[in-house]
Design a protein around this motif. Structure first.
Motif, PDB file in Angstrom:
ATOM      1  N   VAL A  55      -2.198  16.159  -3.648  1.00  0.00           N
ATOM      2  CA  VAL A  55      -0.947  15.798  -4.296  1.00  0.00           C
ATOM      3  C   VAL A  55       0.210  16.260  -3.428  1.00  0.00           C
ATOM      4  O   VAL A  55       0.100  17.210  -2.651  1.00  0.00           O
ATOM      5  N   LYS A  56       1.339  15.594  -3.556  1.00  0.00           N
ATOM      6  CA  LYS A  56       2.510  15.897  -2.733  1.00  0.00           C
ATOM      7  C   LYS A  56       2.916  17.370  -2.853  1.00  0.00           C
ATOM      8  O   LYS A  56       2.877  17.957  -3.918  1.00  0.00           O
TER       9      LYS A  56
ATOM     10  N   THR B  93       0.832  -1.201   0.000  1.00  0.00           N
ATOM     11  CA  THR B  93       0.000   0.000   0.000  1.00  0.00           C
ATOM     12  C   THR B  93       0.865   1.249   0.000  1.00  0.00           C
ATOM     13  O   THR B  93       0.556   2.233  -0.697  1.00  0.00           O
TER      14      THR B  93
ATOM     15  N   VAL C 174       2.061   1.902  -3.485  1.00  0.00           N
ATOM     16  CA  VAL C 174       1.035   2.499  -4.342  1.00  0.00           C
ATOM     17  C   VAL C 174       0.860   3.978  -4.024  1.00  0.00           C
ATOM     18  O   VAL C 174       0.728   4.812  -4.922  1.00  0.00           O
ATOM     19  N   LEU C 175       0.854   4.322  -2.737  1.00  0.00           N
ATOM     20  CA  LEU C 175       0.694   5.725  -2.335  1.00  0.00           C
ATOM     21  C   LEU C 175       1.828   6.585  -2.879  1.00  0.00           C
ATOM     22  O   LEU C 175       1.605   7.695  -3.370  1.00  0.00           O
ATOM     23  N   LYS C 176       3.044   6.066  -2.802  1.00  0.00           N
ATOM     24  CA  LYS C 176       4.196   6.817  -3.306  1.00  0.00           C
ATOM     25  C   LYS C 176       4.178   6.919  -4.823  1.00  0.00           C
ATOM     26  O   LYS C 176       4.502   7.962  -5.393  1.00  0.00           O
ATOM     27  N   ALA C 177       3.787   5.830  -5.481  1.00  0.00           N
ATOM     28  CA  ALA C 177       3.758   5.824  -6.945  1.00  0.00           C
ATOM     29  C   ALA C 177       2.735   6.817  -7.488  1.00  0.00           C
ATOM     30  O   ALA C 177       2.931   7.408  -8.554  1.00  0.00           O
ATOM     31  N   ARG C 178       1.656   7.024  -6.729  1.00  0.00           N
ATOM     32  CA  ARG C 178       0.614   7.958  -7.160  1.00  0.00           C
ATOM     33  C   ARG C 178       0.802   9.352  -6.583  1.00  0.00           C
ATOM     34  O   ARG C 178      -0.089  10.203  -6.716  1.00  0.00           O
ATOM     35  N   ASN C 179       1.938   9.571  -5.925  1.00  0.00           N
ATOM     36  CA  ASN C 179       2.251  10.894  -5.359  1.00  0.00           C
ATOM     37  C   ASN C 179       1.157  11.409  -4.429  1.00  0.00           C
ATOM     38  O   ASN C 179       0.736  12.568  -4.498  1.00  0.00           O
ATOM     39  N   VAL C 180       0.677  10.532  -3.568  1.00  0.00           N
ATOM     40  CA  VAL C 180      -0.372  10.910  -2.619  1.00  0.00           C
ATOM     41  C   VAL C 180       0.267  11.502  -1.367  1.00  0.00           C
ATOM     42  O   VAL C 180       1.205  10.926  -0.807  1.00  0.00           O
TER      43      VAL C 180
ATOM     44  N   TYR D 256       3.800   7.505   5.698  1.00  0.00           N
ATOM     45  CA  TYR D 256       3.216   6.585   4.719  1.00  0.00           C
ATOM     46  C   TYR D 256       2.810   5.266   5.375  1.00  0.00           C
ATOM     47  O   TYR D 256       1.735   4.728   5.119  1.00  0.00           O
TER      48      TYR D 256
END
Length: 306
Positions: free
Chosen positions: A193-194, A170, A173-179, A204
């Motif tokens: 967005v970041k 998880t 995924v959060l990092k890949a989507r720049n959440v 995270y």
């Protein structure tokens, strides 16, 4: 994506509007319709609505968004139930795990079909038909084969390692989507967005733990927090990633806020009104000793007699 097929999951005396992937209602391989079933929620221990695909091959979680005074026009008819259902894939191990934990207190190996039994929720046995169920039991249980039959016993250590991997995936995924998962995030529905300064890994992991905990009991969530070596927060309501509380009923989970009426323009600060030339001139006048206009209309104060 929203499906365009006419075939829909059926519930006796009910019809709903749902958003689901085409794969969730695919009936070509098994020839039967998907079905909504009530199963025991692993986090709340109460009834929640789920969907089993054709042939009980896959499990889907059902969530609902509901508004007051809302209905649907379906063809030439009006659907009074205005809820919008969201059907998303779910790992059946989350629902099987509470039964294994309960049987694990006896500390003996048992056939899994004798473990996953529930008089209140008889459909729970259908979870064992999911393709991922029997093949994935080794993630949360010890296995022993006697003859041609498999026996299982709940393993806390294996479960923690499995949940830790869930958290790590998880986080990826959060990092890949720049959440952004910092303290400024106020809702899991509105994801920001970041910013320039990236969130720390602990943020995270804590956020991912909160998401996974939506499918765990409170005791199991606390144990996972300790396994991840994350310190407990003094004010969790202010600093922990938010999570939706599920209503303890047999109805689908409902959104408690009306997100459709959110308007960022309502929260923008309005610029001050420009002053006219007369107002600017009056502002420069020395008002020392002057009375305000309101003073001429206020009642006079009577002098007290000595």
């Amino acid at each position: 994506m929203a499906t365009k097929r006419k075939r829909t999951p059926t519930v006796p005396n009910s019809s709903w509007v749902a958003i689901a992937a085409d794969s969730s209602i695919d009936t070509q391989k098994h020839g039967s319709d998907p079905a909504f079933v009530r199963l025991r929620n692993p986090a709340t221990d109460a009834a929640s609505l789920y969907m089993l695909s054709s042939g009980d091959v896959r499990l889907f979680e059902v969530k609902a968004f509901e508004e007051d005074f809302h209905s649907w026009f379906v063809g030439q008819t009006v659907q009074r139930d205005g809820r919008l259902l969201f059907v998303t894939p779910m790992d059946p191990l989350f629902l099987i795990m509470p039964y294994l934990i309960k049987s694990g207190k006896e500390e003996k190996f048992q056939p899994v079909d004798q473990v996953v039994e529930d008089e209140e929720f008889p459909h729970c046995s259908r979870l064992l038909s999911c393709t991922r169920s029997l093949a994935s039991l080794h993630h949360i249980a010890e296995e022993k084969e006697v003859g041609k039959q498999m026996f299982h016993r709940y393993s806390p250590e294996k479960t923690m390692n499995w949940l830790k991997k869930k958290v790590e995936r998880t986080v990826g995924v959060l990092k890949a989507r720049n959440v952004s998962v910092g303290g400024g995030v106020q809702s899991t529905t509105y994801i920001r967005v970041k910013s320039e300064s990236d969130s720390h890994d602990e943020d995270y992991r804590r956020y991912a733990h909160g998401l996974i905990s939506e499918y765990l009991s409170e005791d199991l969530s606390t144990a996972l927090l300790q396994h991840l070596k994350l310190p407990e927060l003094t004010s969790p309501k202010e600093t922990e990633p938010p999570s939706k509380k599920r209503k303890l009923s047999g109805q689908p989970v409902e959104a408690e806020e009306d997100y459709t009426k959110f308007n960022s323009a309502d929260f923008t600060r309005k610029p001050p009104k420009k002053m006219t030339a007369a107002q600017k001139s009056l502002a420069k006048v020395d008002k020392t000793g002057m009375k305000t206009m309101a003073s001429f209309f206020s009642p006079k104060v009577k002098a007290e007699k000595k």
